[in-house]
Design a protein around this motif. Structure first.
Motif, mmCIF file in Angstrom:
data_model
loop_
_atom_site.group_PDB
_atom_site.id
_atom_site.type_symbol
_atom_site.label_atom_id
_atom_site.label_comp_id
_atom_site.label_asym_id
_atom_site.label_seq_id
_atom_site.Cartn_x
_atom_site.Cartn_y
_atom_site.Cartn_z
ATOM 1 N N ILE A 149 -27.811 -11.744 3.569
ATOM 2 C CA ILE A 149 -27.577 -13.334 3.331
ATOM 3 C C ILE A 149 -28.684 -14.078 4.104
ATOM 4 C CG2 ILE A 149 -25.938 -15.302 4.308
ATOM 5 C CD1 ILE A 149 -23.605 -13.330 3.877
ATOM 6 N N VAL A 150 -29.175 -13.498 5.331
ATOM 7 C CA VAL A 150 -30.173 -14.407 6.010
ATOM 8 C C VAL A 150 -31.383 -14.451 5.246
ATOM 9 C CG1 VAL A 150 -31.690 -14.202 8.117
ATOM 10 C CG2 VAL A 150 -29.364 -13.870 8.366
ATOM 11 N N THR A 169 -15.705 -24.311 0.543
ATOM 12 C CA THR A 169 -17.095 -24.377 0.465
ATOM 13 C C THR A 169 -17.561 -24.702 -0.843
ATOM 14 O OG1 THR A 169 -16.699 -22.374 1.880
ATOM 15 C CG2 THR A 169 -18.748 -22.367 0.265
ATOM 16 N N LEU A 170 -16.915 -24.335 -1.807
ATOM 17 C CA LEU A 170 -17.506 -24.903 -3.383
ATOM 18 C C LEU A 170 -17.630 -26.433 -3.241
ATOM 19 C CD1 LEU A 170 -15.783 -22.267 -5.692
ATOM 20 C CD2 LEU A 170 -18.017 -22.442 -4.847
ATOM 21 N N TYR A 205 -33.671 -23.887 -3.698
ATOM 22 C CA TYR A 205 -32.327 -24.407 -3.241
ATOM 23 C C TYR A 205 -31.262 -23.630 -3.869
ATOM 24 C CZ TYR A 205 -28.987 -27.945 -1.351
ATOM 25 O OH TYR A 205 -28.097 -28.492 -1.057
ATOM 26 N N SER A 206 -31.256 -23.304 -5.094
ATOM 27 C CA SER A 206 -30.309 -22.596 -5.760
ATOM 28 C C SER A 206 -29.865 -21.123 -5.065
ATOM 29 C CB SER A 206 -30.600 -22.281 -7.175
ATOM 30 O OG SER A 206 -30.680 -23.458 -7.827
ATOM 31 N N LEU A 219 -25.637 -19.355 1.028
ATOM 32 C CA LEU A 219 -24.519 -20.093 1.804
ATOM 33 C C LEU A 219 -23.140 -19.961 1.498
ATOM 34 C CD1 LEU A 219 -24.112 -22.392 3.940
ATOM 35 C CD2 LEU A 219 -24.192 -23.920 2.027
ATOM 36 N N VAL A 220 -22.912 -19.651 0.102
ATOM 37 C CA VAL A 220 -21.697 -19.301 -0.383
ATOM 38 C C VAL A 220 -21.006 -17.818 -0.039
ATOM 39 C CG1 VAL A 220 -20.306 -18.844 -2.523
ATOM 40 C CG2 VAL A 220 -21.783 -20.789 -2.403
ATOM 41 N N LEU A 221 -22.048 -17.002 -0.112
ATOM 42 C CA LEU A 221 -21.745 -15.533 0.422
ATOM 43 C C LEU A 221 -21.422 -15.674 1.938
ATOM 44 C CD1 LEU A 221 -24.438 -13.484 -1.339
ATOM 45 C CD2 LEU A 221 -21.854 -13.574 -1.874
#
Length: 382
Positions: free
Chosen positions: A169-170, A336-337, A366-367, A373-375
């Motif tokens: 994720i990082v 979050t969404l 950004y995508s 970020l969602v994960l």
């Protein structure tokens, strides 16, 4: 013997009553649950998105369109308005009943409230100052790096241990932000470091809240009730070293200008002559060196009006009220969404309003960051 048995039975009954009373909800919490209106996610999320985006767009309009380059003053005004507003709500509504369950002792103030307040002030000042150097779209992209900063701080302080999933994720968020930065056409190194500092302050603040205030349940409005006056006083100490008295002169010159125009419209030519003299006059303060400190003239009067400042602070305050109802409106994934949707709409809206450009590389980066970020949110940071 019978007397002892009766005493034992009475003791057992008393203990049972005490135990049952502990199981009952506290009066403040019960009252709060009964009186707070609940909204569905479909109702409150659009309101929250509009208010959140509106605050950012309004602030950027003040800083760059109206050329009011005093972010510390504006943040201080927001906090002062919030400090007064939360105390009015505490006396007139049940929205702040939860504040009764957060006892603030002298030790707690200096050990928890003050350090977190200092970080909160630093985060607000730096993140607002960044709007003087960077576009709204790019700032939103940089804010996606906040979870990475949180993870790095918790790993460095041994609060948590890294895992393969978190490292992935990082990597996703970091690479996404890096690609977005590479694609930024109006990149400013000064603005980048200012926003990075704001992210660092915010991440440290969130980590301290989890460690120092563990076990205390505070919704966004109760938190604002506690921190707004502290942060406002901290910012007032910062203003002399950053912006001086100039923003106060600009606002005062605006009030004089607004009053002058009103007088001229109501009182006719005689009052008009006097009002023109007042609005054309300059306010000057001579410093210790004898040099002119600030000059405020007619040209600032039509821009920063009291109405504008009041509506700007009110919009920010309403955002905090909406956040209270948002917390209980849906699951973590839904929220979050909703946050991701808000960021995307804000990026698109800023491009439409101010005519900025987001290239393919920047949009792709950004995508990737948003996916990371969602994960992070879905995994609960574990």
């Amino acid at each position: 013997m019978e007397k002892r048995e009766l005493e034992k039975l009475a003791s057992v009954e008393l203990n049972e009553q005490v135990r049952q009373s502990r199981d009952l909800p506290q009066p403040a919490i019960a009252q709060q649950a009964r009186n707070r209106t609940k909204f569905s996610a479909a109702a409150i999320i659009p309101v929250w998105i509009c208010l959140s985006s509106g605050v950012i767009i309004y602030n950027n309009y003040i800083y760059n369109t109206l050329n009011f380059k005093f972010p510390v003053f504006l943040v201080t005004w927001h906090l002062t308005f919030a400090a007064i507003g939360t105390r009015v709500l505490q006396r007139t509504t049940h929205l702040l009943d939860g504040a009764k369950d957060v006892p603030v002792s002298k030790d707690m103030f200096f050990r928890s409230i003050l350090p977190i307040g200092l970080l909160f002030s630093g985060s607000l000042i730096l993140s607002n100052t960044a709007y003087l150097y960077l576009s709204v779209a790019y700032i939103q992209m940089l804010k996606a790096f906040t979870p990475v900063a949180i993870l790095l701080i918790t790993w460095a302080t041994r609060i948590s241990e890294p895992s393969r999933k978190l490292l992935l994720i990082v990597l996703m968020i970091s690479s996404g932000v890096a690609i977005a930065s590479k694609g930024e056409r109006w990149f400013s190194l000064v603005g980048f470091f200012i926003q990075a500092g704001g992210v660092g302050f915010e991440a440290t603040r969130l980590v301290l809240i989890q460690t120092l205030l563990h076990g205390l349940k505070m919704d966004p409005l109760v938190s604002l009730h506690l921190y707004a006056p502290v942060c406002a006083l901290i910012n007032l100490c910062v203003i002399p070293f950053t912006e001086g008295l100039q923003p106060f002169y600009v606002v005062w010159g605006s009030i004089i200008g607004s009053y002058s125009h009103a007088m001229s419209a109501v009182s006719g030519s005689a009052a008009s002559a006097m009002s023109n003299a007042a609005s054309n006059a300059t306010v000057s303060i001579v410093g210790g060196s004898g040099e002119l400190f600030a000059v405020i003239g007619e040209e600032v009067a039509p821009h920063i009006t009291p109405f504008l400042l009041l509506t700007n602070a009110l919009l920010a305050f309403l955002l905090n009220i909406a956040a209270v109802f948002l917390v209980g409106a849906g699951s973590g994934l839904v929220l979050t969404l909703a946050g991701v949707l808000k960021d995307v709409l804000l990026v698109a809206g800023s491009v439409v309003i101010w005519g900025g450009q987001v290239g393919v590389m920047q949009a792709s980066g950004y995508s990737i960051a948003l996916c990371g970020l969602v994960l992070f949110r879905v995994s609960g940071g574990k």
